[in-house]
Design an enzyme around this catalytic site. Sequence first.
Site: not given
Ligand code: ARG
Length: 464
Positions: A29, A116, A161-162, A283, A289, A291, A296, A323, A328, A331
């Site tokens: 990660s 953790n 309204t509407h 465009s 155009k 836009n 959007e 856990y 993971q 994030k």
């Molecule tokens: N990169 C892990 C996460 O974001 C950190 C925690 C990892 N803990 C584990 N027991 N593998 O969740």
Amino acid sequence: MAQNKNNKAIWNTRIKKDTSSIFKKVGSSIDVDKRLFKEDIQGSIAHVEMLFKQKIISFKIKNKIIWGLNRIRNEIIKKKFNFNSNLEDIHMNIENRLFEIIGDDAGYIHTARSRNDQVITDFKLWLRNSTSEIIKQLNELINIFVKNAEKNVKTIMPGFTHLKNAQPISFAHYLLAYVEMFKRDKKRFKNNLENLSENPLGVAALAGTSFNIDRKYTSKKLKFKNPTNNSIDTVSDRDFVLDFLYSVSVCSTHISRLAEEFIIWNSDAFKLVNLHDKVVTGSSIMPQKKNPDPLEYLRGKTGISFGNLFSMLTILKGLPLSYFKDMQEDKELVFNSFDQIKNSILILKEILNNFTPNKKRMYELANIGYTTSTDVADYIVKFYGFPFRKSYQITSKIVNYVERKKIKLNDLTLKELKKIEPTLNEDILKVFDLENSIKSKKSYGGTSFENVKKMIKKYKKESE
Ligand code: ARG
């Protein structure tokens, strides 16, 4: 997989084979969570200071570790840090580098903690800062709305309204509706800070630790109010992630509503607002155009923020305690939602600074669709003593008549009026006027110019 300086996994004494290369690749990660490096170092410094205070590590080792961590922070800031996906995540990357810099004493850093609790500590610290950043952005956005409102108290437009013309309103009153929405968003984000004020550090893997740690001390150091109460809940809890993703989704919904309205109002059919060149795109084939792409973008990204919220809810649904690697994913979702809402607010600010209301067209449109009919009905109740349902009927007859004649309400003559309802007199003719209609909406929260001016004052005072 997490490896030490000999390029061996930390757990290689126990797990003899290298993890399959495909999982090493996708399970890492680091590309995502390297964004947590400052918070990770901040948390680690608080942790080792506490370990020293509790006489779990020596003064010398504490200083050595802190010195190493500060050096790592500098390396990362100066982009001289080599992130290694074999080391799985930011925690292992930093710990490994600490080994390289200070040697085996680095091994003391992970006493009485686990990744953790480490990861949630980092994440809560990050979210706390990012939430405050969004609140700041929302304040600026609100100020721009108020500024625009100030310039448009007397700008008359149709309220819908509407999406059918309903009643005349002040354009400023419409803009201030968004101030209320963004004020609620701000409150929502502020409330989240409360749930972010509990310190997870020290619950270790899930059961707490046998070391004599002081969680109140690390709480203070990291500016948390208290330590969390239950170690199992702490490592399993991602409510604060849901809160954030939900708050972003609601705020984004508000942005998308304005985006949609401005897209419609900017259309050739409506022409109520004119977007300046800075906030339109061209465009590739149609030279004429202009836009409203930025609007959007705002509408589209709202869908992404809902997706992030639903992804997280689905990941957590039915997940046993405590856990799991599943978590993971949190994030990536949060970083994405944060970037999105931050950019969306910035873009919305640009749009609000780069558009002109088409006042003439707004007024014209407000005068189409018999928008003062309710005023007429109200007037008949107040000054002719009819019950509202009766005056509603009389007014409907008036509307049917002008519609048939293809004229506006304020084109009516007294003679025509008397034909429909003989008791009505000349005084009623002034009620068809758009300005009078707006002026009369004096009930608290209504669109009268006076009310709107007062509200602008109030918002300006609040922002001081
Ligand atoms: N990169 C892990 C996460 O974001 C950190 C925690 C990892 N803990 C584990 N027991 N593998 O969740």
